[in-house]
Design a protein around this motif. Structure first.
Motif, PDB file in Angstrom:
ATOM      1  N   ASP A  53       0.834  -1.213   0.000  1.00  0.00           N
ATOM      2  CA  ASP A  53       0.000   0.000   0.000  1.00  0.00           C
ATOM      3  C   ASP A  53       0.867   1.261   0.000  1.00  0.00           C
ATOM      4  O   ASP A  53       0.634   2.206  -0.768  1.00  0.00           O
ATOM      5  CB  ASP A  53      -0.981   0.000   1.185  1.00  0.00           C
ATOM      6  CG  ASP A  53      -0.306  -0.219   2.552  1.00  0.00           C
ATOM      7  OD1 ASP A  53       0.910  -0.491   2.594  1.00  0.00           O
ATOM      8  OD2 ASP A  53      -1.007  -0.109   3.585  1.00  0.00           O
ATOM      9  N   VAL A  54       1.915   1.246   0.825  1.00  0.00           N
ATOM     10  CA  VAL A  54       2.784   2.431   0.935  1.00  0.00           C
ATOM     11  C   VAL A  54       3.569   2.635  -0.364  1.00  0.00           C
ATOM     12  O   VAL A  54       3.650   3.758  -0.893  1.00  0.00           O
ATOM     13  CB  VAL A  54       3.722   2.281   2.162  1.00  0.00           C
ATOM     14  CG1 VAL A  54       4.796   3.352   2.170  1.00  0.00           C
ATOM     15  CG2 VAL A  54       2.906   2.345   3.452  1.00  0.00           C
ATOM     16  N   VAL A  55       4.112   1.550  -0.889  1.00  0.00           N
ATOM     17  CA  VAL A  55       4.910   1.670  -2.125  1.00  0.00           C
ATOM     18  C   VAL A  55       4.026   2.173  -3.270  1.00  0.00           C
ATOM     19  O   VAL A  55       4.425   3.069  -4.035  1.00  0.00           O
ATOM     20  CB  VAL A  55       5.587   0.319  -2.480  1.00  0.00           C
ATOM     21  CG1 VAL A  55       6.150   0.342  -3.895  1.00  0.00           C
ATOM     22  CG2 VAL A  55       6.702   0.024  -1.476  1.00  0.00           C
ATOM     23  N   GLU A  56       2.814   1.642  -3.369  1.00  0.00           N
ATOM     24  CA  GLU A  56       1.932   2.089  -4.457  1.00  0.00           C
ATOM     25  C   GLU A  56       1.608   3.578  -4.322  1.00  0.00           C
ATOM     26  O   GLU A  56       1.596   4.321  -5.308  1.00  0.00           O
ATOM     27  CB  GLU A  56       0.634   1.256  -4.488  1.00  0.00           C
ATOM     28  CG  GLU A  56       0.833  -0.175  -4.994  1.00  0.00           C
ATOM     29  CD  GLU A  56       1.582  -0.251  -6.324  1.00  0.00           C
ATOM     30  OE1 GLU A  56       1.232   0.488  -7.248  1.00  0.00           O
ATOM     31  OE2 GLU A  56       2.561  -1.038  -6.421  1.00  0.00           O
ATOM     32  N   ALA A  57       1.335   4.030  -3.107  1.00  0.00           N
ATOM     33  CA  ALA A  57       1.017   5.459  -2.894  1.00  0.00           C
ATOM     34  C   ALA A  57       2.231   6.324  -3.245  1.00  0.00           C
ATOM     35  O   ALA A  57       2.097   7.391  -3.865  1.00  0.00           O
ATOM     36  CB  ALA A  57       0.596   5.693  -1.452  1.00  0.00           C
ATOM     37  N   LEU A  58       3.421   5.858  -2.879  1.00  0.00           N
ATOM     38  CA  LEU A  58       4.627   6.650  -3.156  1.00  0.00           C
ATOM     39  C   LEU A  58       4.939   6.676  -4.647  1.00  0.00           C
ATOM     40  O   LEU A  58       5.452   7.675  -5.173  1.00  0.00           O
ATOM     41  CB  LEU A  58       5.817   6.095  -2.368  1.00  0.00           C
ATOM     42  CG  LEU A  58       5.729   6.292  -0.840  1.00  0.00           C
ATOM     43  CD1 LEU A  58       6.819   5.498  -0.133  1.00  0.00           C
ATOM     44  CD2 LEU A  58       5.838   7.779  -0.479  1.00  0.00           C
TER      45      LEU A  58
END
Ligand code: AHR
Length: 498
Positions: A53-58
């Motif tokens: 989730d974090v990698v996709e948002a970044l």
């Protein structure tokens, strides 16, 4: 007085280095552990241990560069402790940040895997304070060499055949403070010694970054430039916005009155003078050195690799974890600061907001398997089109708010035939009509999107979408250009097509 902005669209200037939109991730609190890295066996969805989730948002922010492993942690970090089989990695106590156990499960390979997933450049800050020259030299060799050496074979044994080719190398962090409490004269010599043994391998040319000053310590810049300026490509500046101006009583992230709101902007706006003053010294000393030695002027860049708001930690959290909420006030600081960096794109080549996740002015907060985007995240989204665009001259005519900061902060750039104007109405309560004219472009189409709200608005795990980007439709054509109504406390991306 109304507000007006005049953009010179006919004369594109320097390229805004995309690295101005860089980030910083330290082994501090829940930035790396929990916020980014959960390990392969975690029930939280991940790829090679990195939270999906974090990698996709970044990835949506197109993060250009990421600094690691610190911060103060960098000068206590021994890279050998963080490579090899997970079960045999050394444990240590993170004495800088919360006294928690650091099990070194996130090390060099994991950091470079994170950069691969984000598609960004790594910026590694190596240890001068408690490390040795040999240790740093061998880290560079481990990262970048393809030679027949034991260090390179160790990398192969740890599963990485090809050299990574890391370009950005920081040599010490805050060496005037947590990095060793050095005097600039001493650090200058240490920098010369350490950097000598950090070799270029193959086609990879290191970009050597020296620890620069804190805030307005002009003497540090002057001494370092005079004694080691010929040995580095850039020096860093660290400057945080502490709303009260007092480390001992910083104030809460979410509770503030009007006076403190404007005081926050006033403090953030110091960045303009800091950048100007330090660059003036860099330029002057360089000219003096070149004259004295009969050589060409060697260009030294400025990197602001720690910036952002620093508030008291959220109640009930570990004081050493620096976990703080993020409101529209923080978004205003981000908007104002990024506009300053854009306007100084001739000298500022990189900036790294502190920090990426769960620490200080983060773009993302996490709680267990949950995640939210902060108002600051949305500012980075609204400013994305400035990356690698050509800076345009952009004059703002506006009254000042209480203090000296103008009501509207702006910068403009040109990319692929389209102008991007980012403008923040910093007024806490009043909307404003902004008359915009553009020289050299026959304006055909204008669209805009923005975040706005009460200065205290924030996203929480109960209401994750209180602050989101929405279309801004209050745009009217005028005889000379167009007028945009910016709501109170708002940040807008305005795209102009000819
Ligand atoms: O970003 C938090 C800390 O602030 C960093 O570790 C240090 O470099 C600075 O003082």
């Amino acid at each position: 007085m109304g507000v007006s902005i005049h953009i010179d669209g006919a004369r594109p200037g320097v390229t805004i280095n995309k690295n101005i939109y860089g980030h910083f991730s330290e082994h501090l609190g829940r930035c790396i552990y929990g916020g980014i890295f959960v390990g392969k066996d975690s029930p939280i969805p991940n790829v090679n241990g990195m939270r999906t989730d974090v990698v996709e948002a970044l990835k949506k922010l197109e993060v250009p560069v990421l600094r690691w492993p610190g911060g103060c942690f960098a000068d206590e970090y021994h890279w050998q402790d963080g490579v090899g089989p997970q079960e045999s990695r050394k444990r240590m106590v993170n004495t800088n940040w919360g006294g928690v156990v650091e099990d070194n499960s996130f090390g060099t390979h994991e950091f470079l895997e994170l950069c691969r997933q984000l598609g960004c450049e790594p910026y590694i800050n190596a240890n001068v304070g408690s490390g040795s020259v040999r240790e740093m030299a061998e880290w560079v060799e481990y990262l970048n060499s393809d030679g027949d050496s034991s260090v390179v074979k160790q990398r192969w044994a740890n599963g990485q055949k090809d050299a990574w080719g890391v370009k950005y190398l920081g040599i010490g962090n805050e060496s005037w403070g947590c990095g060793g409490n050095m005097r600039p004269e001493y650090y200058a010599d240490e920098f010369r010694r350490f950097s000598t043994f950090c070799r270029d391998y193959g086609k990879n040319k290191l970009y050597r970054i020296a620890c620069g000053p804190s805030d307005d310590d002009l003497r540090w810049t002057e001494v370092l430039m005079k004694q080691a300026g010929r040995h580095f490509d850039a020096l860093t500046l660290h400057s945080y916005t502490i709303p009260s101006g007092k480390w001992k009583d910083k104030g809460e992230a979410t509770v503030f009155d009007e006076e403190r709101y404007y005081q926050t902007l006033e403090r953030a706006n110091r960045m303009e003078k800091l950048v100007t003053d330090h660059c003036a010294i860099i330029d002057r000393v360089e000219r003096e050195l070149a004259k004295r030695e009969g050589e060409k002027v060697h260009r030294v860049d400025l990197i602001v690799d720690e910036w952002g708001c620093w508030h008291e930690v959220e109640k009930g959290t570990n004081p050493g974890f620096l976990y703080q909420q993020n409101t529209m006030r923080d978004a205003m600081v981000a908007a104002l600061t990024l506009n300053i960096f854009n306007r100084h794109a001739d000298r500022v080549v990189m900036a790294n907001i502190a920090q990426m996740v769960n620490v200080l002015q983060s773009v993302i907060l996490t709680e267990g398997d949950d995640m939210l985007l902060t108002p600051t995240y949305h500012v980075f989204d609204l400013y994305r089109r400035h990356m690698d665009a050509s800076l345009l001259d952009c004059a703002v005519f506006a009254d000042s708010l209480p203090g000296s900061v103008k009501q509207v902060s702006a910068s403009a750039s040109l990319r692929d035939g389209e102008i991007t104007l980012t403008a923040a109405n910093l007024h806490m309560t009043d909307a404003v009509d902004v008359d915009i004219t553009v020289d050299g472009v026959d304006v055909k189409d204008v669209t805009a999107r923005a975040i706005s709200g009460d200065a205290h608005d924030m996203n929480t795990f109960e209401d994750k979408e209180k602050v989101v980007i929405r279309p801004l439709t209050a745009i009217r054509r005028t005889a000379s250009g167009f007028t945009v109504t910016l709501p109170a406390c708002s940040v807008a991306e305005i795209r102009v097509r000819g």
